[in-house]
Scaffold this active site. Structure first.
Site, PDB file in Angstrom:
ATOM      1  N   SER A 114      73.269  41.547  68.593  1.00 34.50           N
ATOM      2  CA  SER A 114      73.003  40.109  68.866  1.00 34.50           C
ATOM      3  C   SER A 114      74.077  39.669  69.903  1.00 34.50           C
ATOM      4  O   SER A 114      74.764  39.983  71.126  1.00 34.50           O
ATOM      5  CB  SER A 114      72.510  38.866  67.782  1.00 34.50           C
ATOM      6  OG  SER A 114      72.085  37.975  68.537  1.00 34.50           O
TER       7      SER A 114
ATOM      8  N   ASP B 209      61.668  43.146  69.987  1.00 33.50           N
ATOM      9  CA  ASP B 209      62.806  42.157  69.769  1.00 33.50           C
ATOM     10  C   ASP B 209      62.722  41.282  71.048  1.00 33.50           C
ATOM     11  O   ASP B 209      63.568  41.809  72.273  1.00 33.50           O
ATOM     12  CB  ASP B 209      64.002  42.735  69.907  1.00 33.50           C
ATOM     13  CG  ASP B 209      65.536  42.058  69.216  1.00 33.50           C
ATOM     14  OD1 ASP B 209      64.662  40.717  69.107  1.00 33.50           O
ATOM     15  OD2 ASP B 209      66.405  42.186  69.303  1.00 33.50           O
TER      16      ASP B 209
ATOM     17  N   HIS C  50      65.147  41.209  64.920  1.00 34.87           N
ATOM     18  CA  HIS C  50      65.950  41.397  65.529  1.00 34.87           C
ATOM     19  C   HIS C  50      66.866  41.217  64.635  1.00 34.87           C
ATOM     20  O   HIS C  50      68.119  41.706  64.733  1.00 34.87           O
ATOM     21  CB  HIS C  50      65.735  39.421  66.087  1.00 34.87           C
ATOM     22  CG  HIS C  50      67.683  39.306  66.509  1.00 34.87           C
ATOM     23  ND1 HIS C  50      67.911  40.516  67.546  1.00 34.87           N
ATOM     24  CD2 HIS C  50      68.909  39.076  66.605  1.00 34.87           C
ATOM     25  CE1 HIS C  50      69.190  40.235  67.963  1.00 34.87           C
ATOM     26  NE2 HIS C  50      69.688  38.856  67.774  1.00 34.87           N
TER      27      HIS C  50
END
Length: 435
Positions: A272, A329, A394
């Site tokens: 991320s 995602d 995610h």
């Protein structure tokens, strides 16, 4: 031992773990004292608390092919179908990112919130990577420039320090592991977004020019996401250096310590926000330093980072980037949008057609036009995951699960080795009873 979808054989026991659900796994073990030949050895990085388990053949060829897996040939022929040795390497680096999450203090009521829970000397052990062959040599902190509103002080759960522990640098110092890997490896691992300040920085999504000390070519105009650059370069004067300063100092120290070694690699990984920081870190050190060893980025679920000029400079510096992307995602599809012809050609989900040059130039001037970087390993969630929320798609554990099970874009995600493992179990059971 909780190891999904993997076969484990040693000279003392034979065990197989059959898949149950993606999140929980059941195990059964059969002791076979008569089977003394070790067929497969367990990796040093396999540990009871891991969400997956790495297994290596005795005839391990990693040391001979490590540059291939680090992207020297841009992973051509290794991604679809996914090479099993590369899969194990991706999962191994995923464990370092898991350790970054596992070491972070999430307790907002604690006086040490947003710091590392463990001292450097025991961090790998505490995170279940005590036998990985790596030791932590530096803690990393990122500082946010945004100021939190005063009203947030009324909500203790939203407490957000300006500077937070965001990852670490680890060096492989075990000679057996160095031999297996084929080189001494340095890992820089970053966690994803946690604090409110970091979330606010993520919202600063327009592109901004890089500072002069990050430019290699005066004629180029590399730009990156504003909030990301802020977290990388902001410091608290006299107290906490910027993440950039810490990284540069550590790279100098590492190069001085290991300058006489023939084989050395720097692997930067993250999830991320950490994936974006990994890409920016690679850009920075390959621009700042000459005669670096091979620099590779393995990013999980990362957002976009910069514009076309940023990508061009990254490639010119020789950085190899492998982006692991879950097609379900949405974080991997933001911020901004992509209009570059090369990006459209390589991204199946791109919907922007070729635009007139004048319109493309106008859109780029809005500072919202990004470019994808590196090579992409695209994964697809199974129905059981897709039906969940965005956070599950995610989540890092979802990514590692998908990598562990991915075969190719045109085949069933269940690996053939798992089916073969089941039949091998039956053969060994029959063999045991014969004696």
């Amino acid at each position: 031992m909780r190891c999904p979808n993997q076969l484990i054989l040693t000279n003392k026991y034979f065990g197989i773990v059959l898949p149950n659900t993606w999140q929980y796994y059941s195990t059964s073990t059969l002791n076979l004292s008569t089977i003394t030949h070790r067929i497969i050895k367990i990796s040093n990085s396999c540990h009871p608390d891991s969400s997956h388990c790495l297994v290596f053949n005795d005839e391990d060829k990693l040391g001979e092919r490590w540059m291939e897996f680090q992207g020297i040939k841009n992973w051509d022929g290794l991604l679809d179908p996914l090479d099993d040795d590369l899969r194990r390497e991706i999962l191994r680096y995923g464990e370092f990112v898991e350790a970054a999450y596992g070491s972070f203090n999430f307790d907002t009521s604690s006086a040490t919130y947003a710091t590392c829970r463990y001292p450097k000397r025991s961090m790998m052990m505490q995170c279940g990577l005590g036998r990985s062959g790596y030791k932590v040599v530096k803690n990393l902190h990122a500082t946010c420039a945004v100021q939190m509103p005063r009203w947030i002080e009324k909500f203790p759960n939203l407490k957000s320090p300006q500077s937070s522990w965001i990852g670490y640098v680890a060096v492989c110092d075990d000679m057996d592991e160095i031999t297996r890997l084929g080189r001494r490896d340095i890992v820089i691992a970053y966690r994803g977004t946690v604090t409110c300040s970091e979330w606010l920085e993520n919202l600063r999504a327009t592109l901004t020019c890089l500072p002069d000390d990050m430019l290699l070519d005066e004629n180029s105009e590399p730009m990156v996401q504003s909030g990301l650059l802020s977290m990388y370069t902001t410091k608290i004067e006299g107290h906490i250096p910027s993440l950039q300063e810490t990284i540069r100092e550590e790279i100098i120290r590492i190069l001085n310590n290991y300058s006489n070694e023939y084989s050395l690699s720097i692997t930067i990984t993250g999830h991320s926000l950490g994936a974006a920081l990994a890409t920016l870190t690679a850009y920075d050190i390959t621009t700042k330093f000459n005669n670096l060893p091979m620099v590779t980025v393995l990013s999980f679920g990362g957002p976009r980072v910069g514009n076309k000029s940023f990508r061009y400079q990254l490639e010119k510096n020789g950085t190899k980037v492998l982006r692991i992307v879950n097609s379900d995602d949405p974080i991997t599809k933001v911020p901004g949008f992509v209009i570059d012809d090369n990006d459209v050609a390589h991204r199946g989900d791109a919907t922007v057609a070729r635009l007139p040059s004048w319109l493309e130039k106008y859109m780029e001037d809005t500072q919202w036009v990004y470019a994808e970087v590196g090579k992409e390993l695209k994964l697809t969630s199974k129905d059981s995951i897709r039906k969940g929320n965005v956070a599950k798609c995610h989540d890092l554990k979802t990514y590692l699960y998908l990598v562990n099970n991915f075969v190719s874009s045109s085949m069933c995600p269940l690996r053939a080795t798992e089916v073969a493992a089941f039949y091998l179990l039956l053969v060994c059971i029959e063999f045991a009873f014969l004696f």
